[in-house]
Write a protein that holds these residues in place. Structure first.
Motif, PDB file in Angstrom:
ATOM      1  N   HIS A 260      23.963  18.237  48.986  1.00 26.80           N
ATOM      2  CA  HIS A 260      23.192  18.252  47.740  1.00 26.80           C
ATOM      3  C   HIS A 260      24.110  18.345  46.526  1.00 26.80           C
ATOM      4  O   HIS A 260      24.925  19.259  46.414  1.00 26.80           O
ATOM      5  CB  HIS A 260      22.208  19.423  47.724  1.00 26.80           C
ATOM      6  N   GLU A 261      23.943  17.392  45.624  1.00 25.89           N
ATOM      7  CA  GLU A 261      24.637  17.392  44.344  1.00 25.89           C
ATOM      8  C   GLU A 261      23.690  18.001  43.313  1.00 25.89           C
ATOM      9  O   GLU A 261      22.649  17.428  42.992  1.00 25.89           O
ATOM     10  CB  GLU A 261      25.034  15.973  43.947  1.00 25.89           C
ATOM     11  N   TRP A 262      24.038  19.169  42.801  1.00 24.87           N
ATOM     12  CA  TRP A 262      23.112  19.975  42.018  1.00 24.87           C
ATOM     13  C   TRP A 262      22.892  19.433  40.611  1.00 24.87           C
ATOM     14  O   TRP A 262      23.814  18.929  39.970  1.00 24.87           O
ATOM     15  CB  TRP A 262      23.635  21.411  41.913  1.00 24.87           C
ATOM     16  N   ARG A 263      21.654  19.582  40.147  1.00 27.03           N
ATOM     17  CA  ARG A 263      21.345  19.431  38.727  1.00 27.03           C
ATOM     18  C   ARG A 263      20.436  20.592  38.340  1.00 27.03           C
ATOM     19  O   ARG A 263      19.759  21.171  39.202  1.00 27.03           O
ATOM     20  CB  ARG A 263      20.712  18.086  38.421  1.00 27.03           C
ATOM     21  N   GLU A 264      20.439  20.953  37.068  1.00 27.07           N
ATOM     22  CA  GLU A 264      19.709  22.150  36.634  1.00 27.07           C
ATOM     23  C   GLU A 264      18.241  22.070  37.022  1.00 27.07           C
ATOM     24  O   GLU A 264      17.595  21.037  36.865  1.00 27.07           O
ATOM     25  CB  GLU A 264      19.861  22.338  35.122  1.00 27.07           C
ATOM     26  N   GLY A 265      17.728  23.192  37.520  1.00 26.58           N
ATOM     27  CA  GLY A 265      16.331  23.257  37.938  1.00 26.58           C
ATOM     28  C   GLY A 265      16.113  22.970  39.407  1.00 26.58           C
ATOM     29  O   GLY A 265      15.019  23.193  39.925  1.00 26.58           O
ATOM     30  N   ASP A 266      17.140  22.483  40.095  1.00 23.28           N
ATOM     31  CA  ASP A 266      17.002  22.241  41.526  1.00 23.28           C
ATOM     32  C   ASP A 266      16.888  23.561  42.289  1.00 23.28           C
ATOM     33  O   ASP A 266      17.541  24.548  41.951  1.00 23.28           O
ATOM     34  CB  ASP A 266      18.231  21.500  42.075  1.00 23.28           C
ATOM     35  N   MET A 267      16.068  23.539  43.313  1.00 20.91           N
ATOM     36  CA  MET A 267      16.011  24.639  44.275  1.00 20.91           C
ATOM     37  C   MET A 267      16.072  24.053  45.685  1.00 20.91           C
ATOM     38  O   MET A 267      15.435  23.037  45.959  1.00 20.91           O
ATOM     39  CB  MET A 267      14.717  25.450  44.143  1.00 20.91           C
ATOM     40  N   VAL A 268      16.846  24.695  46.537  1.00 25.13           N
ATOM     41  CA  VAL A 268      16.884  24.303  47.948  1.00 25.13           C
ATOM     42  C   VAL A 268      16.555  25.532  48.792  1.00 25.13           C
ATOM     43  O   VAL A 268      17.128  26.603  48.618  1.00 25.13           O
ATOM     44  CB  VAL A 268      18.251  23.733  48.352  1.00 25.13           C
ATOM     45  N   LEU A 269      15.624  25.348  49.698  1.00 29.21           N
ATOM     46  CA  LEU A 269      15.200  26.360  50.655  1.00 29.21           C
ATOM     47  C   LEU A 269      15.633  25.906  52.042  1.00 29.21           C
ATOM     48  O   LEU A 269      15.435  24.734  52.392  1.00 29.21           O
ATOM     49  CB  LEU A 269      13.674  26.495  50.595  1.00 29.21           C
ATOM     50  N   TRP A 270      16.248  26.802  52.808  1.00 29.16           N
ATOM     51  CA  TRP A 270      16.587  26.413  54.180  1.00 29.16           C
ATOM     52  C   TRP A 270      16.276  27.527  55.162  1.00 29.16           C
ATOM     53  O   TRP A 270      16.192  28.691  54.801  1.00 29.16           O
ATOM     54  CB  TRP A 270      18.048  25.967  54.292  1.00 29.16           C
ATOM     55  N   ASP A 271      16.102  27.113  56.397  1.00 27.47           N
ATOM     56  CA  ASP A 271      15.803  28.015  57.508  1.00 27.47           C
ATOM     57  C   ASP A 271      17.122  28.373  58.174  1.00 27.47           C
ATOM     58  O   ASP A 271      17.722  27.556  58.888  1.00 27.47           O
ATOM     59  CB  ASP A 271      14.857  27.301  58.485  1.00 27.47           C
ATOM     60  N   ASN A 272      17.598  29.592  57.958  1.00 26.47           N
ATOM     61  CA  ASN A 272      18.896  30.022  58.461  1.00 26.47           C
ATOM     62  C   ASN A 272      18.891  30.259  59.970  1.00 26.47           C
ATOM     63  O   ASN A 272      19.950  30.454  60.566  1.00 26.47           O
ATOM     64  CB  ASN A 272      19.311  31.306  57.719  1.00 26.47           C
ATOM     65  N   TRP A 273      17.735  30.243  60.597  1.00 29.60           N
ATOM     66  CA  TRP A 273      17.663  30.313  62.054  1.00 29.60           C
ATOM     67  C   TRP A 273      17.840  28.935  62.687  1.00 29.60           C
ATOM     68  O   TRP A 273      17.921  28.812  63.906  1.00 29.60           O
ATOM     69  CB  TRP A 273      16.322  30.891  62.498  1.00 29.60           C
ATOM     70  N   ARG A 274      17.883  27.909  61.850  1.00 35.59           N
ATOM     71  CA  ARG A 274      17.971  26.544  62.351  1.00 35.59           C
ATOM     72  C   ARG A 274      19.092  25.745  61.701  1.00 35.59           C
ATOM     73  O   ARG A 274      19.719  24.907  62.350  1.00 35.59           O
ATOM     74  CB  ARG A 274      16.628  25.837  62.105  1.00 35.59           C
ATOM     75  N   ALA A 275      19.344  25.967  60.421  1.00 33.91           N
ATOM     76  CA  ALA A 275      20.255  25.120  59.657  1.00 33.91           C
ATOM     77  C   ALA A 275      21.531  25.872  59.280  1.00 33.91           C
ATOM     78  O   ALA A 275      21.492  27.032  58.868  1.00 33.91           O
ATOM     79  CB  ALA A 275      19.562  24.601  58.386  1.00 33.91           C
ATOM     80  N   MET A 276      22.658  25.193  59.426  1.00 35.13           N
ATOM     81  CA  MET A 276      23.924  25.709  58.916  1.00 35.13           C
ATOM     82  C   MET A 276      24.135  25.162  57.501  1.00 35.13           C
ATOM     83  O   MET A 276      23.449  24.235  57.065  1.00 35.13           O
ATOM     84  CB  MET A 276      25.078  25.293  59.835  1.00 35.13           C
ATOM     85  N   HIS A 277      25.083  25.730  56.787  1.00 28.42           N
ATOM     86  CA  HIS A 277      25.406  25.196  55.463  1.00 28.42           C
ATOM     87  C   HIS A 277      26.887  25.400  55.172  1.00 28.42           C
ATOM     88  O   HIS A 277      27.584  26.154  55.850  1.00 28.42           O
ATOM     89  CB  HIS A 277      24.532  25.812  54.365  1.00 28.42           C
ATOM     90  N   CYS A 278      27.380  24.687  54.161  1.00 31.53           N
ATOM     91  CA  CYS A 278      28.772  24.782  53.748  1.00 31.53           C
ATOM     92  C   CYS A 278      28.842  24.496  52.254  1.00 31.53           C
ATOM     93  O   CYS A 278      27.856  24.073  51.638  1.00 31.53           O
ATOM     94  CB  CYS A 278      29.658  23.802  54.529  1.00 31.53           C
ATOM     95  N   THR A 279      29.998  24.723  51.646  1.00 33.52           N
ATOM     96  CA  THR A 279      30.198  24.390  50.236  1.00 33.52           C
ATOM     97  C   THR A 279      31.505  23.635  50.089  1.00 33.52           C
ATOM     98  O   THR A 279      32.491  23.925  50.780  1.00 33.52           O
ATOM     99  CB  THR A 279      30.243  25.660  49.357  1.00 33.52           C
ATOM    100  N   THR A 280      31.516  22.660  49.187  1.00 40.15           N
ATOM    101  CA  THR A 280      32.716  21.852  48.977  1.00 40.15           C
ATOM    102  C   THR A 280      33.688  22.511  48.017  1.00 40.15           C
ATOM    103  O   THR A 280      34.845  22.093  47.924  1.00 40.15           O
ATOM    104  CB  THR A 280      32.355  20.466  48.432  1.00 40.15           C
ATOM    105  N   GLY A 281      33.241  23.548  47.291  1.00 45.78           N
ATOM    106  CA  GLY A 281      34.106  24.236  46.346  1.00 45.78           C
ATOM    107  C   GLY A 281      34.214  23.502  45.019  1.00 45.78           C
ATOM    108  O   GLY A 281      33.729  22.369  44.849  1.00 45.78           O
ATOM    109  N   THR A 282      34.844  24.167  44.056  1.00 43.20           N
ATOM    110  CA  THR A 282      35.089  23.585  42.731  1.00 43.20           C
ATOM    111  C   THR A 282      36.553  23.811  42.365  1.00 43.20           C
ATOM    112  O   THR A 282      37.245  24.638  42.965  1.00 43.20           O
ATOM    113  CB  THR A 282      34.210  24.235  41.651  1.00 43.20           C
ATOM    114  N   ARG A 283      37.001  23.105  41.358  1.00 39.13           N
ATOM    115  CA  ARG A 283      38.353  23.349  40.851  1.00 39.13           C
ATOM    116  C   ARG A 283      38.346  24.635  40.023  1.00 39.13           C
ATOM    117  O   ARG A 283      37.326  24.999  39.440  1.00 39.13           O
ATOM    118  CB  ARG A 283      38.823  22.173  40.002  1.00 39.13           C
ATOM    119  N   PRO A 284      39.453  25.339  39.950  1.00 37.19           N
ATOM    120  CA  PRO A 284      39.514  26.562  39.144  1.00 37.19           C
ATOM    121  C   PRO A 284      39.123  26.304  37.696  1.00 37.19           C
ATOM    122  O   PRO A 284      39.460  25.271  37.120  1.00 37.19           O
ATOM    123  CB  PRO A 284      40.993  26.973  39.252  1.00 37.19           C
TER     124      PRO A 284
END
Length: 308
Positions: A260-284
């Motif tokens: 997911h590429e975020w834009r303001e106002g976005d919300m994401v809901l996930w089921d942590n018993w089923r779905a994994m997640h990760c983050t790509t990070g940002t530059r300092p």
């Protein structure tokens, strides 16, 4: 009111056709919860929402869980966990990946997985979006299970998988270490980040979702350590390690992922018993603020190991 549901890339759905600020009937709440349980990953866009409304909306999906670290919560709204890039704290989450310095990059994981009792889910809401990078990836481990052949499924039904909590990424056995260098301030022990020393935990290699009954492949990269007593399933140590490498390669397949590429106002809901997640990070130095609410889990899916 008719909800609009459309598939995201590969996994999950986007849901629209309702106003989050309008009263949400019991019927609508039930429908939203069913969509969440059916698909595991749900995106809501273009909702004009404040922290109080996020908290209220999140409770549709279950009671909320407070974050154990006071430093990460919002003083006015203690149910909010703030994911924020701050120069004073970023040094602890900074590392180098193939020559590029990144902040808050995380490999595939499930929240509180290292406790044996993961929370049920969470809602992330974009408040300040990163000007570049800063994506969040979600992976469907129920679909990953379904994609395994029947012989592999039969073998995994006999196995337990051990996770060992570690602060340093280079001490994790199954994350991709190519091109990785820890930052100069990478924490060397849990106490530096005010974490306890978590004991090892073991999970069935396949977990049955406590509500839906879906089979979920219980393999994520972060803190993955070993197969528990592999000889019980007729495996030697080397065969067990090769199996874990094969399964990690399997969950990395793009057909199980949505980034997911975020834009303001976005919300994401996930089921942590089923779905994994990760983050790509940002530059300092890149500003980013995400508000998170966490849906408590009432099921113990793993077990703490007694071995020293």
């Amino acid at each position: 009111m008719s909800l609009q549901v459309r598939p995201l890339d590969n996994v999950g759905v986007e849901v629209g056709g309702f106003d989050i600020n309008a009263p949400i009937s019991d019927t609508l709440a039930k429908e939203l919860k069913q969509i969440w349980l059916e698909h595991g990953i749900v995106l809501f866009r273009d909702q004009d929402i404040d922290p109080g409304k996020q908290i209220e909306f999140s409770r549709i999906f279950g009671p909320l869980e407070m974050h154990p670290l006071k430093a990460t919560t919002n003083d006015e709204y203690p149910e909010l966990f703030e994911l924020v890039n701050e120069p004073g704290k970023d040094q602890y989450a900074t590392a180098i990946y193939n020559g590029e310095t990144l902040v808050n990059k995380l490999d595939w994981h499930m929240d509180l997985h290292y406790t044996g009792k993961p929370n049920h889910g969470a809602v992330l809401r974009a408040v300040v979006c990163a000007s570049e990078k800063g994506l969040t990836g979600f992976g469907d481990l129920a679909k990953a299970w379904d994609a395994l052949d029947t012989d592999k499924q039969a073998l995994l039904e006999k196995l337990e998988i051990v996770y060992c909590f570690a602060m340093q990424r280079r001490n994790m056995r199954f994350v991709d270490m190519e091109g990785y260098q820890p930052g100069p301030h990478s924490p060397k022990n849990p106490a530096q980040m005010r974490f306890p020393n978590f004991p090892d935990v073991a999970y069935p290699a396949v977990v049955t979702h406590p509500i839906t009954g879906r089979k979920v492949l219980e393999i994520v990269e972060l803190n993955l350590d070993r197969v528990y007593a592999p000889a019980r399933a007729g495996l030697c140590h080397d065969e067990a390690m090769d199996l874990l490498r094969e399964l990690v390669a399997h969950i990395r397949r793009p057909e199980f992922h949505y980034f997911h590429e975020w834009r303001e106002g976005d919300m994401v809901l996930w089921d942590n018993w089923r779905a994994m997640h990760c983050t790509t990070g940002t530059r300092p130095g890149v500003n980013r603020l995400i508000h998170r609410t966490t849906i408590a889990g009432d099921a113990t899916l793993g077990r703490v190991l007694d071995e020293a």
